[in-house]
Write an enzyme that holds these catalytic residues in place. Structure first.
Site, PDB file in Angstrom:
ATOM      1  N   HIS A 186     -61.552  32.762  14.471  1.00  9.21           N
ATOM      2  CA  HIS A 186     -62.015  33.581  13.343  1.00  9.21           C
ATOM      3  C   HIS A 186     -62.549  34.896  13.894  1.00  9.21           C
ATOM      4  O   HIS A 186     -63.128  34.922  14.977  1.00  9.21           O
ATOM      5  CB  HIS A 186     -63.147  32.869  12.589  1.00  9.21           C
ATOM      6  N   TYR A 226     -71.720  31.818   5.463  1.00  9.59           N
ATOM      7  CA  TYR A 226     -73.132  31.504   5.214  1.00  9.59           C
ATOM      8  C   TYR A 226     -73.486  32.082   3.845  1.00  9.59           C
ATOM      9  O   TYR A 226     -73.055  33.205   3.520  1.00  9.59           O
ATOM     10  CB  TYR A 226     -74.035  32.209   6.238  1.00  9.59           C
ATOM     11  N   PRO A 268     -79.349  25.381  13.691  1.00 13.60           N
ATOM     12  CA  PRO A 268     -77.898  25.613  13.806  1.00 13.60           C
ATOM     13  C   PRO A 268     -77.392  26.845  13.048  1.00 13.60           C
ATOM     14  O   PRO A 268     -76.221  27.138  13.069  1.00 13.60           O
ATOM     15  CB  PRO A 268     -77.284  24.334  13.241  1.00 13.60           C
ATOM     16  N   LYS A 328     -75.365  28.094  17.856  1.00 17.34           N
ATOM     17  CA  LYS A 328     -75.638  28.348  19.263  1.00 17.34           C
ATOM     18  C   LYS A 328     -75.899  27.087  20.100  1.00 17.34           C
ATOM     19  O   LYS A 328     -75.771  27.129  21.324  1.00 17.34           O
ATOM     20  CB  LYS A 328     -76.873  29.283  19.380  1.00 17.34           C
ATOM     21  N   TYR A 350     -74.283  37.352  18.003  1.00 19.54           N
ATOM     22  CA  TYR A 350     -73.654  36.177  17.385  1.00 19.54           C
ATOM     23  C   TYR A 350     -72.471  35.701  18.242  1.00 19.54           C
ATOM     24  O   TYR A 350     -72.239  34.489  18.362  1.00 19.54           O
ATOM     25  CB  TYR A 350     -73.185  36.518  15.965  1.00 19.54           C
TER      26      TYR A 350
HETATM   27  P1  FAS Z   1     -76.662  15.625  23.196  1.00 15.14           P
HETATM   28  O1  FAS Z   1     -77.899  15.224  22.455  1.00 15.14           O
HETATM   29  O2  FAS Z   1     -75.412  15.915  22.456  1.00 15.14           O
HETATM   30  O3  FAS Z   1     -76.287  14.505  24.273  1.00 15.14           O
HETATM   31  C1  FAS Z   1     -77.298  13.848  25.028  1.00 15.14           C
HETATM   32  C2  FAS Z   1     -76.759  12.494  25.429  1.00 15.14           C
HETATM   33  O4  FAS Z   1     -77.756  11.842  26.220  1.00 15.14           O
HETATM   34  C3  FAS Z   1     -76.500  11.603  24.226  1.00 15.14           C
HETATM   35  O5  FAS Z   1     -75.221  11.027  24.323  1.00 15.14           O
HETATM   36  C4  FAS Z   1     -77.600  10.536  24.311  1.00 15.14           C
HETATM   37  O6  FAS Z   1     -77.163   9.271  23.855  1.00 15.14           O
HETATM   38  C5  FAS Z   1     -77.880  10.498  25.798  1.00 15.14           C
HETATM   39  N1  FAS Z   1     -79.237  10.043  26.120  1.00 15.14           N
HETATM   40  C6  FAS Z   1     -80.378  10.293  25.458  1.00 15.14           C
HETATM   41  N2  FAS Z   1     -81.420   9.705  26.080  1.00 15.14           N
HETATM   42  C7  FAS Z   1     -80.898   9.076  27.192  1.00 15.14           C
HETATM   43  C8  FAS Z   1     -81.454   8.307  28.230  1.00 15.14           C
HETATM   44  N3  FAS Z   1     -82.767   8.057  28.277  1.00 15.14           N
HETATM   45  N4  FAS Z   1     -80.626   7.810  29.176  1.00 15.14           N
HETATM   46  C9  FAS Z   1     -79.293   8.059  29.141  1.00 15.14           C
HETATM   47  N5  FAS Z   1     -78.695   8.801  28.171  1.00 15.14           N
HETATM   48  C10 FAS Z   1     -79.505   9.288  27.210  1.00 15.14           C
HETATM   49  N6  FAS Z   1     -75.069  22.790  17.348  1.00 15.14           N
HETATM   50  C11 FAS Z   1     -74.265  23.750  16.845  1.00 15.14           C
HETATM   51  O7  FAS Z   1     -73.910  24.695  17.573  1.00 15.14           O
HETATM   52  N7  FAS Z   1     -73.832  23.689  15.528  1.00 15.14           N
HETATM   53  C12 FAS Z   1     -74.191  22.643  14.692  1.00 15.14           C
HETATM   54  O8  FAS Z   1     -73.806  22.594  13.531  1.00 15.14           O
HETATM   55  C13 FAS Z   1     -75.024  21.615  15.181  1.00 15.14           C
HETATM   56  N8  FAS Z   1     -75.371  20.551  14.393  1.00 15.14           N
HETATM   57  C14 FAS Z   1     -76.202  19.580  14.904  1.00 15.14           C
HETATM   58  C15 FAS Z   1     -76.593  18.457  14.127  1.00 15.14           C
HETATM   59  C16 FAS Z   1     -77.453  17.478  14.651  1.00 15.14           C
HETATM   60  C17 FAS Z   1     -77.873  16.291  13.801  1.00 15.14           C
HETATM   61  C18 FAS Z   1     -77.933  17.594  15.971  1.00 15.14           C
HETATM   62  C19 FAS Z   1     -78.887  16.558  16.544  1.00 15.14           C
HETATM   63  C20 FAS Z   1     -77.540  18.683  16.752  1.00 15.14           C
HETATM   64  C21 FAS Z   1     -76.660  19.676  16.237  1.00 15.14           C
HETATM   65  N9  FAS Z   1     -76.233  20.765  17.011  1.00 15.14           N
HETATM   66  C22 FAS Z   1     -75.434  21.741  16.527  1.00 15.14           C
HETATM   67  C23 FAS Z   1     -76.650  20.912  18.348  1.00 15.14           C
HETATM   68  C24 FAS Z   1     -75.788  20.004  19.168  1.00 15.14           C
HETATM   69  O9  FAS Z   1     -74.450  20.361  19.015  1.00 15.14           O
HETATM   70  C25 FAS Z   1     -76.287  20.110  20.578  1.00 15.14           C
HETATM   71  O10 FAS Z   1     -76.480  21.461  20.955  1.00 15.14           O
HETATM   72  C26 FAS Z   1     -75.359  19.457  21.561  1.00 15.14           C
HETATM   73  O11 FAS Z   1     -75.140  18.137  21.149  1.00 15.14           O
HETATM   74  C27 FAS Z   1     -76.024  19.547  22.918  1.00 15.14           C
HETATM   75  O12 FAS Z   1     -75.358  18.727  23.780  1.00 15.14           O
HETATM   76  P2  FAS Z   1     -76.164  17.927  24.908  1.00 15.14           P
HETATM   77  O13 FAS Z   1     -77.127  18.841  25.553  1.00 15.14           O
HETATM   78  O14 FAS Z   1     -75.130  17.218  25.687  1.00 15.14           O
HETATM   79  O15 FAS Z   1     -77.092  16.886  24.097  1.00 15.14           O
HETATM   80  C1  PHB Z   2     -70.277  23.872  11.722  1.00 18.69           C
HETATM   81  O1  PHB Z   2     -69.077  24.104  11.535  1.00 18.69           O
HETATM   82  O2  PHB Z   2     -70.734  22.702  11.833  1.00 18.69           O
HETATM   83  C2  PHB Z   2     -71.236  25.025  11.833  1.00 18.69           C
HETATM   84  C3  PHB Z   2     -70.774  26.322  11.738  1.00 18.69           C
HETATM   85  C4  PHB Z   2     -71.672  27.379  11.860  1.00 18.69           C
HETATM   86  C5  PHB Z   2     -73.020  27.111  12.076  1.00 18.69           C
HETATM   87  C6  PHB Z   2     -73.480  25.787  12.183  1.00 18.69           C
HETATM   88  C7  PHB Z   2     -72.582  24.748  12.067  1.00 18.69           C
HETATM   89  O3  PHB Z   2     -73.912  28.116  12.218  1.00 18.69           O
END
Ligand code: FAS
Ligand code: PHB
Length: 392
Positions: free
Chosen positions: A73, A201, A293, A297, A385
């Site tokens: 995009h 958005y 989110p 980022k 961005y």
């Molecule tokens: P993660 O949390 O993805 O991964 C950490 C891993 O460590 C998990 O698999 C967990 O099970 C494991 N773990 C935890 N404790 C442990 C332990 N004690 N021992 C061993 N393993 C353990 N980012 C965006 O850019 N856009 C979004 O729309 C967006 N939506 C999100 C929605 C939700 C509900 C959440 C929680 C996050 C969202 N994020 C979003 C952010 C998300 O994408 C994170 O930035 C991304 O998952 C980061 O990746 P990790 O750092 O690998 O952490």
């Molecule tokens: C998504 O596609 O999940 C999404 C896109 C833009 C955002 C956050 C989440 O800022």
């Protein structure tokens, strides 16, 4: 007892990508993940990649499906009260596009790459605990299938997310934590419907909304909701009605509705823990920082952390050069804080706050109008961005 060079705690995107890159560069590592692979893959999270993340994944041999299924995009649109939609035009101002490609697909690609390379990923590990991080012989213990196990290593990468054990293993008096909570959450829905062509958005007096996508047959939508809302209070019909109410009619009419295949509420938080190193433990991804989110980022920051940390470890083992390892935390934090500030600003600009008065909403609409008229202001927003370039 097992031995490896880098023990990686957490098998989410940060841990799996770090494992993959280290392996490509001959640095032995083991990933210890507390959940099952199915559970990790069931989590639906991020959806938009910066060009830097796409370039990095491609350069690491992870671009084939991304290039086939990912949708580039020119940027993300903003709509608000009675306006024409405004494009945060990263393509025009930085030459870089934003790619819609879900975190679930990335995690699937990473698992496939690790399996193909014979990577060691220990799933369903319980009671994972890092030890002796400030010595030159750290180790990690855990329980697997009822058996106590230990991995001796040179370094530990804490990639275990916000609720993980790694950051909590660092003495609190050695860390500086910065945190901000927001008085609302995001109610998300995934539906097997054709998405809008653009990512949009919406700032609206009823609250924020977002229209996004995963592929041509999978749509992802969000609406701002109260922190104490419960998913059960949001049947699909109510969600679709509220989502449409927050977009201009022409966009609302184009939204294809259908049954949800996933629905969840996530709180919004800004969080940074400094420094991202404690002896031979390095934090990367959500283990060290969280962004609301609104700026897309979170996942992209996890990838830039991994870029910097993997470079430091590869330089250490390959050239006996610790410049990047010693500079990891400061370098990663410079990019993190830019994304933290942008995500906070976009969250404040696009959401309705409970204590808002008319002045607050009016100033938001003025800033959006200013952005639509000022090339200078839009260039600055687009540059941030798009995600700042990785430092050399
Ligand atoms: P993660 O949390 O993805 O991964 C950490 C891993 O460590 C998990 O698999 C967990 O099970 C494991 N773990 C935890 N404790 C442990 C332990 N004690 N021992 C061993 N393993 C353990 N980012 C965006 O850019 N856009 C979004 O729309 C967006 N939506 C999100 C929605 C939700 C509900 C959440 C929680 C996050 C969202 N994020 C979003 C952010 C998300 O994408 C994170 O930035 C991304 O998952 C980061 O990746 P990790 O750092 O690998 O952490
Ligand atoms: C998504 O596609 O999940 C999404 C896109 C833009 C955002 C956050 C989440 O800022």
């Amino acid at each position: 007892m097992e031995k490896t060079r880098v023990a990686i705690i957490g098998g989410g995107p940060a841990g799996l990508l770090l494992s993959h890159i280290l392996d490509l560069n001959g640095v032995d590592n083991i990933v210890v993940e507390q959940r099952s692979r199915a559970y990790v893959l069931s989590r639906i999270r991020a959806g938009v990649l910066e060009a830097g993340s796409v370039d990095m994944l491609r350069s690491m041999g992870l671009g084939e499906r991304l290039d086939r299924e990912g949708k580039p995009h020119d940027g993300t649109y903003i709509v608000w009260a009675g306006s024409e939609k405004l494009l945060i035009d990263t393509k025009k101002y930085t030459g870089r596009d934003m790619t819609a490609y879900g975190q679930t697909a990335i995690t699937e690609d990473l698992y496939a790459a690790r399996d193909k390379a014979g990577g060691q990923i220990i799933d369903e590990a319980e009671n994972v605990q890092p030890y002796d991080m400030t010595t030159d012989a750290p180790y990690v213990t855990f329980t697997k299938d009822g058996k106590e196990r230990r991995i001796d290593c040179d370094y530990i990468a804490g990639c275990d997310g916000f609720h993980g054990v790694s950051r909590k293993s660092i003495p609190a008096d050695l860390m500086q934590v910065y945190e901000k909570g927001y008085p609302f959450g995001w109610l998300a829905i995934m539906s097997e419907t054709a998405p809008l062509s653009d990512i949009i958005y919406a700032n609206h007096e009823r609250g924020f909304a977002l229209a996004s996508q995963r592929n041509e047959r999978l749509s992802r939508y969000y609406i701002q909701c109260d922190l104490n809302d419960n998913v059960d209070e949001w049947p699909d019909d109510r969600f679709w009605e509220e989502l449409k109410a927050r977009f201009p009619k022409d966009i609302a009419d184009a939204i294809a509705t259908g049954p949800s295949i996933e629905k969840s509420i996530a709180p919004l938080r800004s969080f940074v823990a400094e420094p991202m190193r404690h002896g031979r433990l390095f934090l990367a991804g959500d283990a060290a920082h969280i962004v609301p989110p609104t700026g897309a980022k979170g996942l992209n920051l996890a990838f830039s952390d991994v870029y910097y940390l993997s470079r430091g470890l590869i330089e250490h083992y390959g050239k006996n050069n610790d410049t990047y390892l010693d500079g990891y935390s400061d370098m990663a934090l410079r990019r993190i804080w830019n994304a933290e500030r942008l995500s906070w600003h976009l969250t404040c600009l696009l959401h309705k706050f409970p204590d808002d008065d008319r002045f607050d909403q009016r100033t938001r609409e003025d800033e959006l109008a200013y952005l639509s008229k000022s090339e200078i202001a839009m260039a600055a927003l687009a540059e941030q961005y798009a995600g700042l370039p990785f430092e050399d």
